[in-house]
Scaffold this motif. Structure first.
Motif, PDB file in Angstrom:
ATOM      1  N   LYS A   1       6.978 -13.200  40.065  1.00 14.40           N
ATOM      2  CA  LYS A   1       7.288 -11.934  40.728  1.00 14.40           C
ATOM      3  C   LYS A   1       7.609 -12.185  42.196  1.00 14.40           C
ATOM      4  CE  LYS A   1       5.769  -8.498  37.865  1.00 14.40           C
ATOM      5  NZ  LYS A   1       6.940  -8.068  37.176  1.00 14.40           N
ATOM      6  N   PRO A   2       8.549 -11.395  42.748  1.00 14.63           N
ATOM      7  CA  PRO A   2       8.755 -11.476  44.196  1.00 14.63           C
ATOM      8  C   PRO A   2       7.461 -11.080  44.905  1.00 14.63           C
ATOM      9  CG  PRO A   2      10.390 -10.044  43.145  1.00 14.63           C
ATOM     10  CD  PRO A   2       9.383 -10.421  42.097  1.00 14.63           C
ATOM     11  N   PHE A   3       7.217 -11.676  46.049  1.00 17.35           N
ATOM     12  CA  PHE A   3       6.014 -11.307  46.790  1.00 17.35           C
ATOM     13  C   PHE A   3       6.287 -11.374  48.282  1.00 17.35           C
ATOM     14  CE2 PHE A   3       5.616 -15.854  46.938  1.00 17.35           C
ATOM     15  CZ  PHE A   3       4.937 -16.119  48.110  1.00 17.35           C
ATOM     16  N   ILE A   4       5.422 -10.697  49.025  1.00 12.43           N
ATOM     17  CA  ILE A   4       5.461 -10.748  50.474  1.00 12.43           C
ATOM     18  C   ILE A   4       4.034 -10.993  50.952  1.00 12.43           C
ATOM     19  CG2 ILE A   4       5.325  -8.225  50.625  1.00 12.43           C
ATOM     20  CD1 ILE A   4       6.925  -8.413  53.230  1.00 12.43           C
ATOM     21  N   ASP A   5       3.860 -12.047  51.729  1.00 14.64           N
ATOM     22  CA  ASP A   5       2.556 -12.373  52.300  1.00 14.64           C
ATOM     23  C   ASP A   5       2.515 -11.768  53.693  1.00 14.64           C
ATOM     24  OD1 ASP A   5       0.230 -13.443  53.355  1.00 14.64           O
ATOM     25  OD2 ASP A   5       0.559 -15.429  52.486  1.00 14.64           O
ATOM     26  N   VAL A   6       1.913 -10.600  53.807  1.00 14.96           N
ATOM     27  CA  VAL A   6       1.934  -9.895  55.084  1.00 14.96           C
ATOM     28  C   VAL A   6       1.045 -10.549  56.134  1.00 14.96           C
ATOM     29  CG1 VAL A   6       2.614  -7.691  54.067  1.00 14.96           C
ATOM     30  CG2 VAL A   6       0.210  -8.195  54.377  1.00 14.96           C
ATOM     31  N   ARG A   7       0.222 -11.496  55.728  1.00 15.89           N
ATOM     32  CA  ARG A   7      -0.609 -12.214  56.705  1.00 15.89           C
ATOM     33  C   ARG A   7       0.251 -13.007  57.679  1.00 15.89           C
ATOM     34  NH1 ARG A   7      -4.167 -15.313  52.342  1.00 15.89           N
ATOM     35  NH2 ARG A   7      -2.019 -15.688  51.681  1.00 15.89           N
ATOM     36  N   THR A   8       1.474 -13.311  57.288  1.00 15.29           N
ATOM     37  CA  THR A   8       2.365 -14.117  58.133  1.00 15.29           C
ATOM     38  C   THR A   8       3.315 -13.253  58.973  1.00 15.29           C
ATOM     39  OG1 THR A   8       4.075 -14.283  56.423  1.00 15.29           O
ATOM     40  CG2 THR A   8       2.332 -15.962  56.405  1.00 15.29           C
ATOM     41  N   ILE A   9       3.189 -11.932  58.877  1.00 15.79           N
ATOM     42  CA  ILE A   9       4.099 -11.005  59.554  1.00 15.79           C
ATOM     43  C   ILE A   9       3.337 -10.279  60.663  1.00 15.79           C
ATOM     44  CG2 ILE A   9       5.558  -8.962  59.223  1.00 15.79           C
ATOM     45  CD1 ILE A   9       5.795  -9.829  56.271  1.00 15.79           C
ATOM     46  N   PRO A  10       3.928 -10.142  61.849  1.00 15.76           N
ATOM     47  CA  PRO A  10       3.254  -9.373  62.903  1.00 15.76           C
ATOM     48  C   PRO A  10       2.919  -7.966  62.419  1.00 15.76           C
ATOM     49  CG  PRO A  10       5.176 -10.505  63.793  1.00 15.76           C
ATOM     50  CD  PRO A  10       5.217 -10.679  62.295  1.00 15.76           C
ATOM     51  N   PRO A  11       1.732  -7.454  62.754  1.00  7.74           N
ATOM     52  CA  PRO A  11       1.286  -6.154  62.234  1.00  7.74           C
ATOM     53  C   PRO A  11       2.301  -5.023  62.396  1.00  7.74           C
ATOM     54  CG  PRO A  11      -0.525  -7.230  63.333  1.00  7.74           C
ATOM     55  CD  PRO A  11       0.697  -8.094  63.571  1.00  7.74           C
ATOM     56  N   VAL A  12       2.996  -4.947  63.498  1.00  5.70           N
ATOM     57  CA  VAL A  12       3.935  -3.856  63.735  1.00  5.70           C
ATOM     58  C   VAL A  12       5.130  -3.907  62.777  1.00  5.70           C
ATOM     59  CG1 VAL A  12       5.297  -5.024  65.515  1.00  5.70           C
ATOM     60  CG2 VAL A  12       5.051  -2.535  65.573  1.00  5.70           C
ATOM     61  N   GLU A  13       5.401  -5.060  62.183  1.00  2.00           N
ATOM     62  CA  GLU A  13       6.547  -5.226  61.282  1.00  2.00           C
ATOM     63  C   GLU A  13       6.175  -5.114  59.803  1.00  2.00           C
ATOM     64  OE1 GLU A  13       8.552  -8.908  62.134  1.00  2.00           O
ATOM     65  OE2 GLU A  13       8.517  -8.534  64.292  1.00  2.00           O
ATOM     66  N   ARG A  14       4.895  -5.078  59.494  1.00  2.86           N
ATOM     67  CA  ARG A  14       4.458  -5.143  58.087  1.00  2.86           C
ATOM     68  C   ARG A  14       4.936  -3.972  57.244  1.00  2.86           C
ATOM     69  NH1 ARG A  14      -1.720  -7.461  58.917  1.00  2.86           N
ATOM     70  NH2 ARG A  14      -1.036  -9.496  59.716  1.00  2.86           N
ATOM     71  N   HIS A  15       4.578  -2.752  57.643  1.00  3.36           N
ATOM     72  CA  HIS A  15       4.947  -1.597  56.816  1.00  3.36           C
ATOM     73  C   HIS A  15       6.455  -1.423  56.728  1.00  3.36           C
ATOM     74  CE1 HIS A  15       0.837   0.623  56.496  1.00  3.36           C
ATOM     75  NE2 HIS A  15       0.718  -0.671  56.298  1.00  3.36           N
ATOM     76  N   PRO A  16       7.217  -1.579  57.822  1.00  3.91           N
ATOM     77  CA  PRO A  16       8.679  -1.474  57.675  1.00  3.91           C
ATOM     78  C   PRO A  16       9.254  -2.490  56.678  1.00  3.91           C
ATOM     79  CG  PRO A  16       8.085  -1.273  59.978  1.00  3.91           C
ATOM     80  CD  PRO A  16       6.831  -1.662  59.230  1.00  3.91           C
TER      81      PRO A  16
END
Length: 96
Positions: A9-24
């Protein structure tokens, strides 16, 4: 769901993304999902606020399934619901 199924499955590891960019970024992936499609988010805390935001913006359009529930890693599969195929409640003039 088996480990092999979730591994493809496609996935996104939000731990590697700056918090302000996660939800967008997550909402961008959601908007790109085809009916019946899904992806997995990986986070270091329960993404419950995202779930509330998702339900507020798109009530009933997406599924939410915890695959791993902490304490160090949370994995959630989010999927776009498939249309039911029933057009009786969506302005159809078929007379049902």
């Amino acid at each position: 769901m088996t480990t092999a199924e979730t591994a493809t499955k496609p996935f996104i590891d939000v731990r590697t993304i700056p918090p302000v960019e996660r939800h967008p970024k997550i909402f961008g992936m959601l908007n790109a999902l085809a009916e019946g499609g899904s992806f997995i988010i990986v986070n270091d805390h329960d993404p419950r606020p995202l779930h509330y935001q998702l339900e507020s913006r798109y009530p009933g359009e997406f599924t939410w399934e915890y695959l791993e529930n902490g304490p160090d890693v949370w994995r959630v599969q989010i999927g776009r619901q498939q249309a039911s195929g029933c057009d009786c409640c969506c302005g159809s003039s078929s007379g049902h």
